[in-house]
Design a protein around this motif. Structure first.
Motif: not given
Length: 287
Positions: A140-157
């Motif tokens: 409920k308190d998870l900002p999209v900016s943090e979701i994107e940072k996690t996904f871009r660092t771990n998965l997209v890269s």
């Protein structure tokens, strides 16, 4: 590494990621004093992201002592850790290439692959290991900016690095992904991190099938609780850090040095018929 290692650490936190090695108590064991090479990767060229500390440093040290030249990618804030890793690589008589970069940027991923090829003369082994995680209080308190940072660092890269490296990989080359026990046993407080690690398992298996006809092997290592700078910098409660790894069947956290053998095996001639595998190193936790 002794089985008598304590199951508890002093309560500690680092304010932000990336976490650093020096403030940790105790400092992790990367195999600096224990790994003995046997020439299993002689003449190979490896690119390791997150190679300055933790699992990445342990793999870099082992690879260098096994005969590989190593390029490591790290955030600029981790320069001191990176220089320490460079020293161990060079003491093993191998070439070390330091590549400070933020891999959430696509061009940075493109550039580190190109620089590795230019400076080391090729790429035989790609290890997309860099990761970001933060303790979450709930979705409920998870900002999209943090979701994107996690996904871009771990998965997209990881996907971009593989895409860029692929034209330069040849038969016998390896891509070794760092997955996690979180892929199969996700913690609610690491929901976005766990999602990326589950996706990386699917990525590993799909890419192994795709690249198999070219003789390129794709595998993953799935660590359990490993004592790296990521842990005190995640925002865990002090008690969780203190007891980190105590819930495993072996009763303790693992050290980065205990992961290195998995990465050496998967890149070596001993694993020529191993592809699409996820190798758990979890202290006995089921994957």
């Amino acid at each position: 590494m002794s089985d008598e290692t304590t199951t508890q650490f002093p309560a500690q936190q680092q304010p932000d990621q990336p976490g650093l090695t020096d403030p940790m108590a105790p400092e992790p064991d990367h195999g600096e004093n224990s790994w003995v090479g046997r020439g299993r990767l002689e003449g190979r060229k490896a690119l390791i992201t997150g190679g300055d500390s933790g699992i990445g440093r342990a793999v870099a040290i082992a690879y260098a002592r096994e005969g590989a030249d190593v390029a490591i990618v790290y955030l600029p804030e981790e320069e001191e850790d990176a220089q320490d890793t460079q020293r161990y690589i060079e003491e093993a008589g191998r070439k070390a290439l330091l590549l400070p970069a933020d891999l959430t940027d696509e061009q940075a991923c493109i550039d580190v692959v190109a620089k590795t090829r230019e400076e080391l003369g090729g790429i035989d082994i790609l290890i997309p290991n860099a990761a970001y995680q933060r303790q979450r209080e709930g979705v409920k308190d998870l900002p999209v900016s943090e979701i994107e940072k996690t996904f871009r660092t771990n998965l997209v890269s990881t996907m971009v690095l593989a895409r860029e490296a692929l034209p330069h990989l040849s038969e016998g080359s390896s891509i070794i992904v760092t997955a996690s026990i979180q892929a199969s046993a996700p913690s609610p407080g690491l929901i976005d991190y766990a999602m990326t690690k589950a996706a990386l398992v699917a990525f590993t298996q799909a890419l192994a099938e795709d690249l198999g006809p070219q003789g390129i092997r794709v595998n993953a290592v799935a660590p359990g609780p490993i004592w790296t700078p990521l842990i005190p910098a995640t925002g865990f409660p002090a008690d969780k850090v203190k007891d980190f790894g105590g819930d495993t069947p072996l009763g303790r956290a693992g050290q980065p040095s205990e992961l290195a053998g998995a990465y050496v095996y998967l890149a070596s001639e001993e694993a020529t018929y191993t592809s699409g595998a996820v190798l758990p190193v979890t202290g006995g936790k089921g994957f």
